[in-house]
Write an enzyme that holds these catalytic residues in place. Structure first.
Site, PDB file in Angstrom:
ATOM      1  CB  CYS A   1      -0.905   0.007   1.228  1.00  0.00           C
ATOM      2  SG  CYS A   1      -2.069   1.379   1.264  1.00  0.00           S
TER       3      CYS A   1
ATOM      4  CB  CYS B   1      -2.496   4.267   7.909  1.00  0.00           C
ATOM      5  SG  CYS B   1      -3.538   5.044   6.655  1.00  0.00           S
TER       6      CYS B   1
ATOM      7  CB  CYS C   1      -1.805   0.166   8.113  1.00  0.00           C
ATOM      8  SG  CYS C   1      -2.376  -1.001   6.869  1.00  0.00           S
TER       9      CYS C   1
ATOM     10  CB  CYS D   1     -16.039  -7.589   5.170  1.00  0.00           C
ATOM     11  SG  CYS D   1     -17.385  -7.504   6.363  1.00  0.00           S
TER      12      CYS D   1
ATOM     13  CB  CYS E   1     -19.524  -5.075   3.704  1.00  0.00           C
ATOM     14  SG  CYS E   1     -18.818  -3.477   4.183  1.00  0.00           S
TER      15      CYS E   1
ATOM     16  CB  CYS F   1     -19.692  -0.413   7.771  1.00  0.00           C
ATOM     17  SG  CYS F   1     -18.588  -1.190   8.963  1.00  0.00           S
TER      18      CYS F   1
ATOM     19  NE  ARG G   1     -19.339  -5.894  11.849  1.00  0.00           N
ATOM     20  CZ  ARG G   1     -19.506  -5.508  10.587  1.00  0.00           C
ATOM     21  NH1 ARG G   1     -18.465  -5.284   9.830  1.00  0.00           N
ATOM     22  NH2 ARG G   1     -20.712  -5.330  10.105  1.00  0.00           N
TER      23      ARG G   1
END
Length: 423
Positions: A65, A69, A72, A109, A142, A202, A272
Protein backbone atom coordinates in the site's frame (compact mmCIF):
# COMPACT_ATOMS: atom_id res chain seq x y z
CA UNK A 1 -24.68 4.40 40.36
CA UNK A 2 -26.68 7.36 39.08
CA UNK A 3 -24.58 7.71 35.92
CA UNK A 4 -25.33 4.17 34.77
CA UNK A 5 -29.04 4.41 35.59
CA UNK A 6 -29.20 7.59 33.52
CA UNK A 7 -27.35 6.02 30.61
CA UNK A 8 -29.56 2.93 30.61
CA UNK A 9 -32.71 5.06 30.60
CA UNK A 10 -31.35 7.13 27.73
CA UNK A 11 -30.27 4.07 25.77
CA UNK A 12 -33.65 2.39 26.07
CA UNK A 13 -35.28 5.58 24.74
CA UNK A 14 -32.62 6.08 22.04
CA UNK A 15 -31.71 9.35 23.71
CA UNK A 16 -28.05 10.19 23.29
CA UNK A 17 -25.74 10.78 26.26
CA UNK A 18 -23.72 13.91 26.72
CA UNK A 19 -19.99 14.03 26.08
CA UNK A 20 -19.46 14.39 29.82
CA UNK A 21 -21.39 11.19 30.46
CA UNK A 22 -19.41 9.35 27.78
CA UNK A 23 -16.14 10.51 29.32
CA UNK A 24 -17.38 9.42 32.74
CA UNK A 25 -17.87 5.85 31.45
CA UNK A 26 -14.22 5.73 30.39
CA UNK A 27 -13.17 7.08 33.79
CA UNK A 28 -14.96 4.40 35.84
CA UNK A 29 -12.83 2.18 38.05
CA UNK A 30 -12.16 -1.52 37.76
CA UNK A 31 -14.36 -2.04 40.83
CA UNK A 32 -17.26 -0.61 38.82
CA UNK A 33 -16.50 -2.52 35.61
CA UNK A 34 -19.10 -5.27 35.95
CA UNK A 35 -21.75 -2.67 36.75
CA UNK A 36 -20.78 -0.79 33.56
CA UNK A 37 -20.98 -3.98 31.48
CA UNK A 38 -24.34 -4.94 33.00
CA UNK A 39 -25.79 -1.48 32.34
CA UNK A 40 -24.65 -1.35 28.70
CA UNK A 41 -25.81 -4.94 28.33
CA UNK A 42 -29.38 -3.88 29.09
CA UNK A 43 -29.24 -1.44 26.18
CA UNK A 44 -27.71 -4.06 23.88
CA UNK A 45 -30.44 -6.59 24.73
CA UNK A 46 -33.21 -4.03 24.25
CA UNK A 47 -32.31 -3.55 20.58
CA UNK A 48 -30.57 -6.82 19.62
CA UNK A 49 -31.64 -9.45 22.13
CA UNK A 50 -28.98 -12.12 22.56
CA UNK A 51 -28.17 -12.37 18.85
CA UNK A 52 -24.59 -12.18 17.56
CA UNK A 53 -24.03 -11.42 13.89
CA UNK A 54 -21.03 -13.13 12.30
CA UNK A 55 -18.96 -11.43 9.60
CA UNK A 56 -16.13 -12.83 7.53
CA UNK A 57 -13.20 -10.96 5.97
CA UNK A 58 -11.71 -11.71 2.56
CA UNK A 59 -8.55 -9.74 1.82
CA UNK A 60 -8.73 -9.29 -1.97
CA UNK A 61 -5.35 -7.57 -2.28
CA UNK A 62 -2.79 -7.61 0.51
CA UNK A 63 0.14 -5.33 1.29
CA UNK A 64 2.09 -3.00 -1.02
CA UNK A 65 0.00 0.00 0.00
CA UNK A 66 1.33 3.51 -0.82
CA UNK A 67 -0.30 4.99 2.29
CA UNK A 68 1.44 5.90 5.55
CA UNK A 69 -1.20 5.01 8.17
CA UNK A 70 0.88 4.37 11.27
CA UNK A 71 -1.27 1.51 12.56
CA UNK A 72 -1.22 -0.51 9.35
CA UNK A 73 0.92 -3.57 8.58
CA UNK A 74 0.27 -3.01 4.86
CA UNK A 75 1.50 0.61 4.89
CA UNK A 76 4.31 2.19 2.93
CA UNK A 77 7.58 1.18 4.57
CA UNK A 78 6.12 -1.57 6.74
CA UNK A 79 8.59 -4.35 7.47
CA UNK A 80 5.95 -6.60 9.01
CA UNK A 81 6.24 -10.04 7.44
CA UNK A 82 2.69 -10.18 6.11
CA UNK A 83 1.34 -11.89 3.01
CA UNK A 84 1.64 -9.77 -0.12
CA UNK A 85 -0.39 -10.50 -3.23
CA UNK A 86 -2.38 -8.72 -5.91
CA UNK A 87 -6.08 -9.08 -6.72
CA UNK A 88 -7.73 -12.45 -6.12
CA UNK A 89 -9.77 -13.78 -9.01
CA UNK A 90 -13.56 -13.72 -8.45
CA UNK A 91 -13.71 -17.51 -8.07
CA UNK A 92 -10.84 -17.44 -5.54
CA UNK A 93 -12.58 -14.77 -3.48
CA UNK A 94 -15.87 -16.64 -3.67
CA UNK A 95 -14.20 -19.83 -2.45
CA UNK A 96 -12.72 -17.94 0.51
CA UNK A 97 -16.09 -16.36 1.26
CA UNK A 98 -17.81 -19.74 1.19
CA UNK A 99 -15.65 -20.92 4.10
CA UNK A 100 -16.96 -18.07 6.25
CA UNK A 101 -20.54 -18.66 5.18
CA UNK A 102 -20.20 -22.34 6.09
CA UNK A 103 -19.05 -21.24 9.54
CA UNK A 104 -22.19 -19.17 10.07
CA UNK A 105 -21.24 -15.75 8.69
CA UNK A 106 -24.11 -13.80 7.16
CA UNK A 107 -21.92 -10.97 5.84
CA UNK A 108 -18.75 -11.18 3.76
CA UNK A 109 -16.46 -8.16 3.82
CA UNK A 110 -14.31 -7.70 0.72
CA UNK A 111 -11.21 -5.63 1.48
CA UNK A 112 -8.36 -4.33 -0.67
CA UNK A 113 -5.31 -2.30 0.34
CA UNK A 114 -4.54 1.01 -1.36
CA UNK A 115 -5.67 4.62 -1.55
CA UNK A 116 -8.83 3.73 -3.38
CA UNK A 117 -10.01 1.74 -6.39
CA UNK A 118 -9.51 2.64 -10.01
CA UNK A 119 -12.47 2.10 -12.31
CA UNK A 120 -10.78 -1.11 -13.45
CA UNK A 121 -10.54 -2.20 -9.81
CA UNK A 122 -14.24 -1.54 -9.37
CA UNK A 123 -14.88 -3.76 -12.41
CA UNK A 124 -12.91 -6.53 -10.69
CA UNK A 125 -14.80 -6.14 -7.44
CA UNK A 126 -18.23 -6.01 -9.12
CA UNK A 127 -17.49 -9.35 -10.81
CA UNK A 128 -16.42 -10.75 -7.44
CA UNK A 129 -19.59 -9.50 -5.75
CA UNK A 130 -21.74 -11.02 -8.47
CA UNK A 131 -19.93 -14.37 -8.18
CA UNK A 132 -20.31 -14.48 -4.39
CA UNK A 133 -23.99 -13.56 -4.57
CA UNK A 134 -24.66 -16.23 -7.21
CA UNK A 135 -22.98 -18.95 -5.17
CA UNK A 136 -24.19 -17.93 -1.68
CA UNK A 137 -27.89 -17.14 -1.62
CA UNK A 138 -28.93 -14.46 0.85
CA UNK A 139 -25.40 -13.47 1.88
CA UNK A 140 -24.66 -9.80 2.54
CA UNK A 141 -21.59 -8.28 0.89
CA UNK A 142 -19.71 -5.26 2.20
CA UNK A 143 -16.96 -3.64 0.13
CA UNK A 144 -13.99 -1.90 1.71
CA UNK A 145 -11.74 -0.46 -0.96
CA UNK A 146 -10.55 2.90 0.38
CA UNK A 147 -11.47 6.37 -0.83
CA UNK A 148 -14.18 6.39 -3.50
CA UNK A 149 -14.35 8.51 -6.65
CA UNK A 150 -17.55 9.86 -8.15
CA UNK A 151 -19.92 7.16 -9.33
CA UNK A 152 -18.01 4.22 -7.85
CA UNK A 153 -20.40 3.71 -4.94
CA UNK A 154 -23.32 3.58 -7.38
CA UNK A 155 -21.54 0.92 -9.45
CA UNK A 156 -20.89 -1.21 -6.37
CA UNK A 157 -24.51 -0.89 -5.34
CA UNK A 158 -25.69 -1.89 -8.82
CA UNK A 159 -23.43 -4.96 -8.69
CA UNK A 160 -25.15 -6.12 -5.51
CA UNK A 161 -23.04 -4.69 -2.69
CA UNK A 162 -25.11 -4.17 0.43
CA UNK A 163 -22.69 -2.01 2.39
CA UNK A 164 -19.49 -0.02 2.26
CA UNK A 165 -16.92 0.29 5.04
CA UNK A 166 -14.57 3.18 5.61
CA UNK A 167 -13.43 3.86 9.17
CA UNK A 168 -12.75 7.27 10.69
CA UNK A 169 -10.26 5.50 13.00
CA UNK A 170 -9.49 8.38 15.37
CA UNK A 171 -10.52 11.92 16.19
CA UNK A 172 -10.21 14.71 13.66
CA UNK A 173 -7.87 16.56 16.01
CA UNK A 174 -5.29 13.76 16.10
CA UNK A 175 -5.84 12.31 12.64
CA UNK A 176 -2.83 14.06 11.12
CA UNK A 177 -0.58 12.45 13.72
CA UNK A 178 -1.62 9.00 12.52
CA UNK A 179 -1.84 9.52 8.75
CA UNK A 180 -0.45 12.27 6.52
CA UNK A 181 -1.25 11.00 3.03
CA UNK A 182 -4.95 11.75 3.17
CA UNK A 183 -7.24 13.71 5.47
CA UNK A 184 -9.96 13.00 7.96
CA UNK A 185 -12.34 14.92 5.67
CA UNK A 186 -11.51 12.49 2.84
CA UNK A 187 -12.77 9.63 4.97
CA UNK A 188 -15.96 11.43 5.97
CA UNK A 189 -16.67 12.20 2.31
CA UNK A 190 -16.32 8.55 1.30
CA UNK A 191 -18.79 7.43 3.98
CA UNK A 192 -21.24 10.05 2.76
CA UNK A 193 -20.79 8.94 -0.86
CA UNK A 194 -21.66 5.39 0.14
CA UNK A 195 -24.77 6.56 1.95
CA UNK A 196 -25.84 8.73 -0.98
CA UNK A 197 -25.63 5.68 -3.26
CA UNK A 198 -27.96 3.72 -1.01
CA UNK A 199 -25.25 1.54 0.49
CA UNK A 200 -25.46 0.73 4.17
CA UNK A 201 -22.57 2.63 5.74
CA UNK A 202 -20.09 1.02 8.10
CA UNK A 203 -17.57 3.23 9.87
CA UNK A 204 -15.69 2.78 13.11
CA UNK A 205 -12.52 3.41 15.06
CA UNK A 206 -9.22 1.98 16.26
CA UNK A 207 -8.48 2.30 19.97
CA UNK A 208 -5.07 1.94 21.56
CA UNK A 209 -3.01 4.26 19.36
CA UNK A 210 -2.05 6.53 22.25
CA UNK A 211 -5.22 8.60 22.08
CA UNK A 212 -6.83 10.34 25.06
CA UNK A 213 -10.32 9.72 26.43
CA UNK A 214 -11.38 12.93 24.73
CA UNK A 215 -10.16 11.61 21.36
CA UNK A 216 -12.20 8.44 21.80
CA UNK A 217 -15.34 10.35 22.68
CA UNK A 218 -14.76 12.81 19.82
CA UNK A 219 -14.52 10.06 17.19
CA UNK A 220 -17.54 8.17 18.53
CA UNK A 221 -19.63 11.35 18.54
CA UNK A 222 -18.43 12.09 15.01
CA UNK A 223 -19.56 8.61 14.00
CA UNK A 224 -22.90 9.23 15.67
CA UNK A 225 -23.31 12.33 13.53
CA UNK A 226 -22.41 10.38 10.36
CA UNK A 227 -25.01 7.82 11.40
CA UNK A 228 -23.64 4.51 10.07
CA UNK A 229 -25.62 1.33 10.64
CA UNK A 230 -22.50 -0.46 11.79
CA UNK A 231 -19.69 0.80 14.04
CA UNK A 232 -16.73 -1.60 14.18
CA UNK A 233 -14.47 -1.11 17.19
CA UNK A 234 -10.89 -2.22 16.51
CA UNK A 235 -8.13 -2.47 19.08
CA UNK A 236 -4.66 -1.72 17.73
CA UNK A 237 -2.60 -4.77 16.87
CA UNK A 238 0.95 -3.42 17.38
CA UNK A 239 2.70 -5.18 14.51
CA UNK A 240 6.48 -5.23 14.66
CA UNK A 241 7.71 -3.24 11.67
CA UNK A 242 5.12 -0.45 11.99
CA UNK A 243 5.46 2.95 13.72
CA UNK A 244 2.98 1.96 16.47
CA UNK A 245 4.67 -1.35 17.30
CA UNK A 246 5.39 -0.19 20.86
CA UNK A 247 1.90 1.11 21.61
CA UNK A 248 0.72 -1.54 24.06
CA UNK A 249 -1.66 0.72 25.97
CA UNK A 250 -4.76 -1.42 26.39
CA UNK A 251 -5.97 -3.74 29.12
CA UNK A 252 -9.06 -5.97 28.93
CA UNK A 253 -10.79 -3.62 31.36
CA UNK A 254 -10.02 -0.58 29.24
CA UNK A 255 -11.37 -2.33 26.15
CA UNK A 256 -14.64 -3.19 27.88
CA UNK A 257 -15.11 0.41 29.03
CA UNK A 258 -14.55 1.63 25.45
CA UNK A 259 -17.11 -0.84 24.09
CA UNK A 260 -19.61 0.18 26.75
CA UNK A 261 -19.16 3.86 25.89
CA UNK A 262 -19.76 3.14 22.20
CA UNK A 263 -22.92 1.19 23.04
CA UNK A 264 -24.30 4.03 25.15
CA UNK A 265 -23.58 6.60 22.41
CA UNK A 266 -24.89 4.32 19.63
CA UNK A 267 -27.56 2.29 21.42
CA UNK A 268 -29.46 0.85 18.44
CA UNK A 269 -26.55 0.47 16.00
CA UNK A 270 -24.69 -2.71 15.09
CA UNK A 271 -21.60 -2.39 17.28
CA UNK A 272 -19.02 -4.83 15.96
CA UNK A 273 -16.09 -6.19 17.92
CA UNK A 274 -13.37 -6.22 15.29
CA UNK A 275 -9.58 -6.57 15.01
CA UNK A 276 -7.48 -7.00 18.13
CA UNK A 277 -10.05 -8.60 20.40
CA UNK A 278 -7.99 -11.75 20.93
CA UNK A 279 -4.85 -9.67 21.58
CA UNK A 280 -6.29 -7.24 24.13
CA UNK A 281 -9.48 -8.75 25.58
CA UNK A 282 -8.04 -12.25 25.73
CA UNK A 283 -10.02 -14.34 28.26
CA UNK A 284 -12.44 -11.44 28.79
CA UNK A 285 -13.86 -11.75 25.27
CA UNK A 286 -17.14 -13.36 26.42
CA UNK A 287 -17.94 -10.28 28.54
CA UNK A 288 -17.70 -8.15 25.40
CA UNK A 289 -20.65 -10.04 23.90
CA UNK A 290 -22.85 -8.24 26.45
CA UNK A 291 -21.84 -4.96 24.77
CA UNK A 292 -21.51 -5.75 21.06
CA UNK A 293 -23.90 -7.61 18.78
CA UNK A 294 -21.51 -8.44 15.95
CA UNK A 295 -18.03 -9.97 15.59
CA UNK A 296 -15.67 -11.23 12.91
CA UNK A 297 -15.36 -14.98 12.55
CA UNK A 298 -11.87 -16.45 12.30
CA UNK A 299 -8.91 -14.56 10.84
CA UNK A 300 -8.50 -10.88 9.95
CA UNK A 301 -6.74 -9.16 7.07
CA UNK A 302 -3.10 -9.82 7.91
CA UNK A 303 -3.34 -11.38 11.38
CA UNK A 304 -4.81 -14.61 12.70
CA UNK A 305 -7.83 -14.66 14.94
CA UNK A 306 -8.84 -17.48 17.23
CA UNK A 307 -10.28 -20.62 15.66
CA UNK A 308 -13.71 -20.15 14.13
CA UNK A 309 -15.10 -23.03 16.21
CA UNK A 310 -13.74 -21.35 19.34
CA UNK A 311 -15.75 -18.23 18.39
CA UNK A 312 -18.92 -20.32 18.03
CA UNK A 313 -18.28 -22.11 21.32
CA UNK A 314 -17.68 -18.78 23.08
CA UNK A 315 -20.99 -17.40 21.82
CA UNK A 316 -22.91 -20.47 22.94
CA UNK A 317 -21.16 -20.75 26.32
CA UNK A 318 -21.90 -17.10 27.08
CA UNK A 319 -25.61 -17.69 26.48
CA UNK A 320 -25.88 -15.95 23.11
CA UNK A 321 -26.96 -17.27 19.72
CA UNK A 322 -25.67 -16.80 16.19
CA UNK A 323 -27.94 -14.53 14.17
CA UNK A 324 -29.62 -16.43 11.34
CA UNK A 325 -29.46 -15.41 7.69
CA UNK A 326 -33.18 -14.67 7.64
CA UNK A 327 -33.05 -12.31 10.61
CA UNK A 328 -32.83 -8.55 10.14
CA UNK A 329 -29.90 -7.28 12.17
CA UNK A 330 -31.07 -3.73 12.85
CA UNK A 331 -34.12 -2.72 14.88
CA UNK A 332 -37.16 -2.07 12.71
CA UNK A 333 -37.07 1.71 13.09
CA UNK A 334 -33.58 1.72 11.52
CA UNK A 335 -34.00 -1.15 9.06
CA UNK A 336 -37.12 0.47 7.58
CA UNK A 337 -35.52 3.90 7.22
CA UNK A 338 -34.05 4.95 3.85
CA UNK A 339 -30.31 4.29 3.47
CA UNK A 340 -28.23 7.24 4.61
CA UNK A 341 -31.14 8.72 6.53
CA UNK A 342 -30.24 11.88 8.37
CA UNK A 343 -32.95 12.06 10.97
CA UNK A 344 -35.97 14.29 11.15
CA UNK A 345 -36.80 17.61 12.71
CA UNK A 346 -38.25 15.77 15.67
CA UNK A 347 -35.45 13.26 15.85
CA UNK A 348 -31.92 14.46 15.03
CA UNK A 349 -29.46 12.31 13.14
CA UNK A 350 -27.00 10.12 14.96
CA UNK A 351 -26.23 6.52 15.85
CA UNK A 352 -29.07 6.57 18.33
CA UNK A 353 -31.65 7.71 15.86
CA UNK A 354 -31.62 6.87 12.17
CA UNK A 355 -29.92 4.61 9.71
CA UNK A 356 -26.99 3.24 7.55
CA UNK A 357 -24.15 -0.43 8.16
CA UNK A 358 -21.05 -2.40 7.00
CA UNK A 359 -17.76 -4.14 7.59
CA UNK A 360 -14.71 -2.84 9.38
CA UNK A 361 -11.69 -4.50 10.91
CA UNK A 362 -8.32 -3.15 11.78
CA UNK A 363 -6.80 -6.61 12.00
CA UNK A 364 -3.29 -5.33 11.40
CA UNK A 365 -4.25 -3.52 8.27
CA UNK A 366 -7.51 -1.68 8.82
CA UNK A 367 -10.69 -2.47 7.00
CA UNK A 368 -10.69 0.92 5.46
CA UNK A 369 -7.55 0.91 3.36
CA UNK A 370 -5.70 4.12 3.88
CA UNK A 371 -5.43 6.75 1.19
CA UNK A 372 -2.68 8.82 -0.36
CA UNK A 373 0.68 8.45 -2.04
CA UNK A 374 3.86 9.08 -0.10
CA UNK A 375 7.31 9.33 -1.61
CA UNK A 376 9.27 8.31 1.43
CA UNK A 377 8.88 6.77 4.84
CA UNK A 378 7.88 9.24 7.53
CA UNK A 379 8.88 9.24 11.14
CA UNK A 380 5.98 8.31 13.40
CA UNK A 381 4.29 11.28 14.99
CA UNK A 382 3.41 11.16 18.67
CA UNK A 383 -0.26 11.38 19.55
CA UNK A 384 -1.83 13.13 22.54
CA UNK A 385 0.31 13.53 25.62
CA UNK A 386 3.77 13.52 24.05
CA UNK A 387 5.14 17.09 23.96
CA UNK A 388 1.97 19.01 24.75
CA UNK A 389 2.03 18.99 28.52
CA UNK A 390 -1.24 17.07 28.42
CA UNK A 391 -1.72 14.24 30.91
CA UNK A 392 -0.69 10.82 29.65
CA UNK A 393 -3.83 8.94 28.52
CA UNK A 394 -5.49 6.81 31.17
CA UNK A 395 -4.88 3.73 29.05
CA UNK A 396 -1.13 4.12 29.46
CA UNK A 397 -1.43 4.51 33.22
CA UNK A 398 -3.48 1.35 33.62
CA UNK A 399 -1.56 -0.85 31.15
CA UNK A 400 0.86 -3.38 32.58
CA UNK A 401 3.59 -2.20 30.22
CA UNK A 402 4.38 -5.68 28.89
CA UNK A 403 4.38 -5.99 25.10
CA UNK A 404 2.61 -9.28 24.35
CA UNK A 405 4.07 -9.85 20.91
CA UNK A 406 3.40 -13.56 21.40
CA UNK A 407 -0.28 -12.77 20.85
CA UNK A 408 0.25 -11.32 17.36
CA UNK A 409 0.32 -13.99 14.67
CA UNK A 410 0.67 -13.09 10.99
CA UNK A 411 -1.97 -14.74 8.81
CA UNK A 412 -0.47 -17.56 6.74
CA UNK A 413 -3.66 -19.30 5.64
CA UNK A 414 -6.83 -18.56 3.72
CA UNK A 415 -7.05 -15.93 0.97
CA UNK A 416 -3.84 -15.59 -1.01
CA UNK A 417 -2.45 -18.96 0.15
CA UNK A 418 -2.91 -22.63 -0.65
CA UNK A 419 -3.96 -23.40 2.92
CA UNK A 420 -7.54 -23.73 4.15
CA UNK A 421 -8.91 -20.62 5.87
CA UNK A 422 -9.76 -20.43 9.55
CA UNK A 423 -13.54 -20.27 9.72
Amino acid sequence: MDLLNTLVDKGLRRELPTREEALAVLATSDDELLDVVAAAGKVRRQWFGRRVKLNYLVNLKSGLCPEDCSYCSQRLGSTAGILKYTWLKPEEASKAAAAGVAGGAKRVCLVASGRGPTDRDVDRVTRTIETIKEENEGIEVCACLGLLSDGQADRLRTAGADAYNHNLNTSEETYGAITTTHTYADRVETVQQAQAAGLSACSGLIAGMGESDKDLVDVVFALRDLDPDSVPVNFLIPFEGTPLAKEWNLTPQRCLRILAMVRFVCPDVEVRLAGGREVHLRSMQPLALHLVNSIFLGDYLTSEGQAGQADLDMIADAGFEVEGAGTTTLPRHRADAPAGGCGTAAEPAGCGTQESAGCGSHGGGGCGPCGGHAEQEREPVAVAGADTGEDVPAARAEANGAARTDLVAVRRRGAGTDLAPNA
